[in-house]
Write a protein that holds these residues in place. Structure first.
Motif, mmCIF file in Angstrom:
data_model
loop_
_atom_site.group_PDB
_atom_site.id
_atom_site.type_symbol
_atom_site.label_atom_id
_atom_site.label_comp_id
_atom_site.label_asym_id
_atom_site.label_seq_id
_atom_site.Cartn_x
_atom_site.Cartn_y
_atom_site.Cartn_z
ATOM 1 N N ALA A 1 0.840 -1.191 0.000
ATOM 2 C CA ALA A 1 0.000 0.000 0.000
ATOM 3 C C ALA A 1 0.877 1.242 0.000
ATOM 4 C CB ALA A 1 -0.906 0.020 1.215
ATOM 5 N N GLU A 2 0.368 2.295 -0.609
ATOM 6 C CA GLU A 2 1.033 3.588 -0.582
ATOM 7 C C GLU A 2 0.242 4.484 0.345
ATOM 8 O OE1 GLU A 2 1.410 7.064 -3.737
ATOM 9 O OE2 GLU A 2 2.579 5.273 -4.294
ATOM 10 N N HIS B 1 -1.319 16.028 6.076
ATOM 11 C CA HIS B 1 -0.842 17.370 6.402
ATOM 12 C C HIS B 1 0.282 17.825 5.481
ATOM 13 C CE1 HIS B 1 -3.259 17.658 9.984
ATOM 14 N NE2 HIS B 1 -2.790 16.491 10.403
ATOM 15 N N CYS B 2 1.335 16.987 5.336
ATOM 16 C CA CYS B 2 2.531 17.440 4.623
ATOM 17 C C CYS B 2 2.785 16.674 3.329
ATOM 18 C CB CYS B 2 3.756 17.309 5.521
ATOM 19 S SG CYS B 2 4.170 15.615 5.958
ATOM 20 N N ASN B 3 1.888 15.760 2.947
ATOM 21 C CA ASN B 3 1.998 14.964 1.718
ATOM 22 C C ASN B 3 3.246 14.090 1.674
ATOM 23 O OD1 ASN B 3 -0.426 15.975 0.723
ATOM 24 N ND2 ASN B 3 0.594 17.730 -0.188
ATOM 25 N N HIS B 4 3.739 13.655 2.833
ATOM 26 C CA HIS B 4 4.870 12.732 2.902
ATOM 27 C C HIS B 4 4.371 11.356 2.466
ATOM 28 C CE1 HIS B 4 7.715 9.985 4.906
ATOM 29 N NE2 HIS B 4 8.581 10.906 4.536
ATOM 30 N N ILE B 5 5.142 10.668 1.629
ATOM 31 C CA ILE B 5 4.715 9.382 1.081
ATOM 32 C C ILE B 5 5.514 8.263 1.724
ATOM 33 C CG2 ILE B 5 4.546 7.981 -1.000
ATOM 34 C CD1 ILE B 5 4.266 10.590 -2.564
ATOM 35 N N ALA B 6 4.818 7.230 2.170
ATOM 36 C CA ALA B 6 5.445 6.023 2.697
ATOM 37 C C ALA B 6 4.753 4.831 2.058
ATOM 38 C CB ALA B 6 5.329 5.954 4.208
ATOM 39 N N THR B 7 5.474 3.740 1.917
ATOM 40 C CA THR B 7 4.891 2.522 1.363
ATOM 41 C C THR B 7 5.055 1.401 2.367
ATOM 42 O OG1 THR B 7 6.970 1.959 0.277
ATOM 43 C CG2 THR B 7 5.354 3.144 -1.041
ATOM 44 N N ASN C 1 5.694 -3.688 6.920
ATOM 45 C CA ASN C 1 6.691 -2.744 7.400
ATOM 46 C C ASN C 1 6.683 -1.487 6.542
ATOM 47 O OD1 ASN C 1 7.590 -4.657 9.304
ATOM 48 N ND2 ASN C 1 8.893 -5.601 7.765
ATOM 49 N N PHE C 2 6.953 -0.329 7.175
ATOM 50 C CA PHE C 2 6.957 0.947 6.472
ATOM 51 C C PHE C 2 8.295 1.183 5.795
ATOM 52 C CE2 PHE C 2 3.522 1.794 9.415
ATOM 53 C CZ PHE C 2 2.642 2.485 8.625
ATOM 54 N N ARG C 3 8.229 1.759 4.588
ATOM 55 C CA ARG C 3 9.412 2.244 3.877
ATOM 56 C C ARG C 3 9.115 3.666 3.470
ATOM 57 N NH1 ARG C 3 10.539 -1.542 -1.036
ATOM 58 N NH2 ARG C 3 8.490 -0.697 -1.403
ATOM 59 N N ASP C 4 9.983 4.594 3.852
ATOM 60 C CA ASP C 4 9.794 5.997 3.482
ATOM 61 C C ASP C 4 10.279 6.214 2.068
ATOM 62 O OD1 ASP C 4 8.732 6.731 5.896
ATOM 63 O OD2 ASP C 4 10.662 7.289 6.748
ATOM 64 N N GLU C 5 9.469 6.899 1.277
ATOM 65 C CA GLU C 5 9.871 7.300 -0.063
ATOM 66 C C GLU C 5 10.570 8.642 0.066
ATOM 67 O OE1 GLU C 5 9.572 5.615 -2.963
ATOM 68 O OE2 GLU C 5 8.789 3.966 -1.773
ATOM 69 N N THR C 6 11.799 8.719 -0.374
ATOM 70 C CA THR C 6 12.556 9.951 -0.240
ATOM 71 C C THR C 6 12.244 10.887 -1.391
ATOM 72 O OG1 THR C 6 14.411 9.005 -1.431
ATOM 73 C CG2 THR C 6 14.419 8.784 0.965
#
Length: 78
Positions: free
Chosen positions: A29-30, A35-41, A47-52
């Motif tokens: 899932a994405e 609030h800040c439109n930060h994307i994580a998958t 488990n979470f993975r941050d999209e840089t």
């Protein structure tokens, strides 16, 4: 310490408020912060993975180059 904008202030204090924005066919899932439109998958295990920012910047740049290449090689009749 990074400076935070007013839009990202709730995320700095309370953490991100993720909302599911897309579900992929491989059961990942994405998630996007409202609030800040930060994307994580998430991966298959959850488990979470941050999209840089560099990954998204790189993807948009590669997409633009691909479309420029398609335009350059398009044969013109006339």
């Amino acid at each position: 310490m990074k400076p935070t904008s007013n839009k990202a202030l709730p995320c700095a204090v309370f953490g991100h408020n993720y909302v599911k924005s897309k579900t992929n066919s491989d059961h990942t899932a994405e998630l996007t912060c409202c609030h800040c439109n930060h994307i994580a998958t998430t991966d298959i295990e959850g488990n979470f993975r941050d999209e840089t920012l560099t990954n998204t910047h790189l993807q948009t740049t590669l997409r633009k180059l691909y479309h420029l290449k398609l335009r350059a090689y398009k044969p013109s009749f006339g």
